[in-house]
Design a protein around this motif. Sequence first.
Motif, PDB file in Angstrom:
ATOM      1  N   ALA A  99       3.453 -12.826  13.185  1.00 52.50           N
ATOM      2  CA  ALA A  99       3.018 -11.620  13.888  1.00 52.50           C
ATOM      3  C   ALA A  99       3.117 -10.411  12.965  1.00 52.50           C
ATOM      4  CB  ALA A  99       3.879 -11.407  15.128  1.00 52.50           C
ATOM      5  N   LEU A 100       2.152  -9.527  13.086  1.00 54.28           N
ATOM      6  CA  LEU A 100       2.198  -8.230  12.416  1.00 54.28           C
ATOM      7  C   LEU A 100       2.618  -7.186  13.437  1.00 54.28           C
ATOM      8  CD1 LEU A 100      -1.158  -8.432  10.424  1.00 54.28           C
ATOM      9  CD2 LEU A 100       1.136  -8.490   9.447  1.00 54.28           C
ATOM     10  N   GLU A 101       3.061  -6.048  12.957  1.00 57.08           N
ATOM     11  CA  GLU A 101       3.471  -4.954  13.845  1.00 57.08           C
ATOM     12  C   GLU A 101       2.322  -4.572  14.778  1.00 57.08           C
ATOM     13  OE1 GLU A 101       6.494  -3.444  14.047  1.00 57.08           O
ATOM     14  OE2 GLU A 101       7.217  -4.916  12.595  1.00 57.08           O
ATOM     15  N   ILE A 102       2.632  -4.234  16.002  1.00 53.34           N
ATOM     16  CA  ILE A 102       1.625  -3.862  16.994  1.00 53.34           C
ATOM     17  C   ILE A 102       0.856  -2.616  16.548  1.00 53.34           C
ATOM     18  CG2 ILE A 102       3.074  -2.430  18.495  1.00 53.34           C
ATOM     19  CD1 ILE A 102       0.571  -5.067  19.726  1.00 53.34           C
ATOM     20  N   GLU A 103       1.474  -1.781  15.731  1.00 53.59           N
ATOM     21  CA  GLU A 103       0.813  -0.569  15.233  1.00 53.59           C
ATOM     22  C   GLU A 103      -0.425  -0.896  14.397  1.00 53.59           C
ATOM     23  OE1 GLU A 103      -0.042   3.272  15.163  1.00 53.59           O
ATOM     24  OE2 GLU A 103       1.557   2.385  16.351  1.00 53.59           O
ATOM     25  N   THR A 104      -0.493  -2.110  13.872  1.00 52.11           N
ATOM     26  CA  THR A 104      -1.669  -2.488  13.086  1.00 52.11           C
ATOM     27  C   THR A 104      -2.937  -2.532  13.934  1.00 52.11           C
ATOM     28  OG1 THR A 104      -1.207  -4.841  13.362  1.00 52.11           O
ATOM     29  CG2 THR A 104      -0.321  -3.792  11.393  1.00 52.11           C
ATOM     30  N   LEU A 105      -2.798  -2.561  15.253  1.00 50.94           N
ATOM     31  CA  LEU A 105      -3.973  -2.540  16.122  1.00 50.94           C
ATOM     32  C   LEU A 105      -4.599  -1.143  16.195  1.00 50.94           C
ATOM     33  CD1 LEU A 105      -2.802  -4.719  19.140  1.00 50.94           C
ATOM     34  CD2 LEU A 105      -4.151  -5.412  17.151  1.00 50.94           C
ATOM     35  N   ARG A 106      -3.835  -0.132  15.821  1.00 50.86           N
ATOM     36  CA  ARG A 106      -4.301   1.247  15.864  1.00 50.86           C
ATOM     37  C   ARG A 106      -4.890   1.738  14.554  1.00 50.86           C
ATOM     38  NH1 ARG A 106      -3.390   3.771  20.249  1.00 50.86           N
ATOM     39  NH2 ARG A 106      -1.560   3.157  21.373  1.00 50.86           N
ATOM     40  N   GLU A 107      -4.283   1.296  13.456  1.00 49.06           N
ATOM     41  CA  GLU A 107      -4.643   1.853  12.161  1.00 49.06           C
ATOM     42  C   GLU A 107      -5.024   0.757  11.173  1.00 49.06           C
ATOM     43  OE1 GLU A 107      -1.782   4.526  10.525  1.00 49.06           O
ATOM     44  OE2 GLU A 107      -1.282   5.344  12.488  1.00 49.06           O
ATOM     45  N   LEU A 108      -6.223   0.869  10.641  1.00 45.62           N
ATOM     46  CA  LEU A 108      -6.701  -0.102   9.668  1.00 45.62           C
ATOM     47  C   LEU A 108      -5.807  -0.124   8.430  1.00 45.62           C
ATOM     48  CD1 LEU A 108      -8.903  -2.157   9.050  1.00 45.62           C
ATOM     49  CD2 LEU A 108     -10.232  -0.301   8.021  1.00 45.62           C
ATOM     50  N   ASP A 109      -5.378   1.044   7.975  1.00 46.88           N
ATOM     51  CA  ASP A 109      -4.509   1.100   6.797  1.00 46.88           C
ATOM     52  C   ASP A 109      -3.191   0.366   7.038  1.00 46.88           C
ATOM     53  OD1 ASP A 109      -6.337   2.486   5.294  1.00 46.88           O
ATOM     54  OD2 ASP A 109      -5.442   4.453   5.657  1.00 46.88           O
ATOM     55  N   ALA A 110      -2.648   0.472   8.242  1.00 47.12           N
ATOM     56  CA  ALA A 110      -1.401  -0.229   8.570  1.00 47.12           C
ATOM     57  C   ALA A 110      -1.618  -1.740   8.532  1.00 47.12           C
ATOM     58  CB  ALA A 110      -0.884   0.202   9.938  1.00 47.12           C
ATOM     59  N   ALA A 111      -2.763  -2.194   9.027  1.00 46.63           N
ATOM     60  CA  ALA A 111      -3.070  -3.627   9.007  1.00 46.63           C
ATOM     61  C   ALA A 111      -3.221  -4.127   7.575  1.00 46.63           C
ATOM     62  CB  ALA A 111      -4.336  -3.905   9.809  1.00 46.63           C
ATOM     63  N   ILE A 112      -3.941  -3.377   6.766  1.00 50.86           N
ATOM     64  CA  ILE A 112      -4.147  -3.768   5.369  1.00 50.86           C
ATOM     65  C   ILE A 112      -2.818  -3.794   4.617  1.00 50.86           C
ATOM     66  CG2 ILE A 112      -5.206  -3.069   3.173  1.00 50.86           C
ATOM     67  CD1 ILE A 112      -7.554  -1.931   4.937  1.00 50.86           C
ATOM     68  N   THR A 113      -2.008  -2.762   4.820  1.00 48.70           N
ATOM     69  CA  THR A 113      -0.695  -2.695   4.162  1.00 48.70           C
ATOM     70  C   THR A 113       0.184  -3.861   4.595  1.00 48.70           C
ATOM     71  OG1 THR A 113      -0.836  -0.297   4.000  1.00 48.70           O
ATOM     72  CG2 THR A 113       1.352  -1.261   3.819  1.00 48.70           C
ATOM     73  N   GLY A 114       0.200  -4.158   5.888  1.00 51.46           N
ATOM     74  CA  GLY A 114       0.992  -5.283   6.399  1.00 51.46           C
ATOM     75  C   GLY A 114       0.585  -6.600   5.766  1.00 51.46           C
ATOM     76  N   LEU A 115      -0.706  -6.799   5.585  1.00 54.64           N
ATOM     77  CA  LEU A 115      -1.193  -8.044   4.970  1.00 54.64           C
ATOM     78  C   LEU A 115      -0.884  -8.087   3.480  1.00 54.64           C
ATOM     79  CD1 LEU A 115      -4.610  -8.374   6.787  1.00 54.64           C
ATOM     80  CD2 LEU A 115      -2.651  -9.913   7.018  1.00 54.64           C
ATOM     81  N   ARG A 116      -0.997  -6.957   2.809  1.00 60.32           N
ATOM     82  CA  ARG A 116      -0.732  -6.919   1.360  1.00 60.32           C
ATOM     83  C   ARG A 116       0.752  -7.164   1.048  1.00 60.32           C
ATOM     84  NH1 ARG A 116      -5.038  -5.737  -1.704  1.00 60.32           N
ATOM     85  NH2 ARG A 116      -6.660  -4.380  -0.906  1.00 60.32           N
ATOM     86  N   LYS A 117       1.633  -6.913   2.006  1.00 53.65           N
ATOM     87  CA  LYS A 117       3.066  -7.135   1.788  1.00 53.65           C
ATOM     88  C   LYS A 117       3.415  -8.619   1.770  1.00 53.65           C
ATOM     89  CE  LYS A 117       4.823  -2.829   3.715  1.00 53.65           C
ATOM     90  NZ  LYS A 117       5.528  -2.214   4.842  1.00 53.65           N
ATOM     91  N   ILE A 118       2.523  -9.451   2.299  1.00 51.74           N
ATOM     92  CA  ILE A 118       2.783 -10.889   2.361  1.00 51.74           C
ATOM     93  C   ILE A 118       2.461 -11.495   1.004  1.00 51.74           C
ATOM     94  CG2 ILE A 118       2.100 -13.065   3.432  1.00 51.74           C
ATOM     95  CD1 ILE A 118       1.420 -11.370   5.952  1.00 51.74           C
ATOM     96  N   ARG A 119       3.467 -12.072   0.406  1.00 46.99           N
ATOM     97  CA  ARG A 119       3.307 -12.686  -0.913  1.00 46.99           C
ATOM     98  C   ARG A 119       2.907 -14.148  -0.743  1.00 46.99           C
ATOM     99  NH1 ARG A 119       2.355  -8.530  -3.279  1.00 46.99           N
ATOM    100  NH2 ARG A 119       3.944  -6.938  -3.407  1.00 46.99           N
TER     101      ARG A 119
END
Length: 159
Positions: free
Chosen positions: A22-42
Amino acid sequence: MEPLEGFAVAVVREDGKWRCEALEIETLRELDAAITGLRKIRSTGAVFGMLDVDDEFFLLLRPGPAGVTLLLSDSAAALDYDIAADALDLLRVEPPDDDDDDLWPAGSLDLLADIGVPAAELQVIIDDVDLYPDEQLQMIAQRCGFEDQFSKVLDTIQA
């Protein structure tokens, strides 16, 4: 600000195995938050995100070295949702007119072609107006082979 319904799931394929988280629920609001969340996954393998926003539309995001590849299931969502408007901005696509009722996706339909969902099949899934976004994403998970992992994450999110 009104809370959004839906979910955001990161999908990883590494060493021939699928993993979903699961990613943070805030990623549903902000595209940058979604992209950042995905980029953190190694991962040495494929990483992409599946977002169901308010049971209205879905977004598929796949960060890579050259940027982010994405697919917005319904461009008209940009009229009501910031994350969809941001997706169209990133794609350099104009939002539809208010009176345009047609469902049209924007972005890369071949986003998941290398992992089991060719562009034509993804188009068929998007075109099925009888399905909700979560059902469409479930179909994509099934086609790629990570339906069980996807369902387990959804069960924990929606519990």
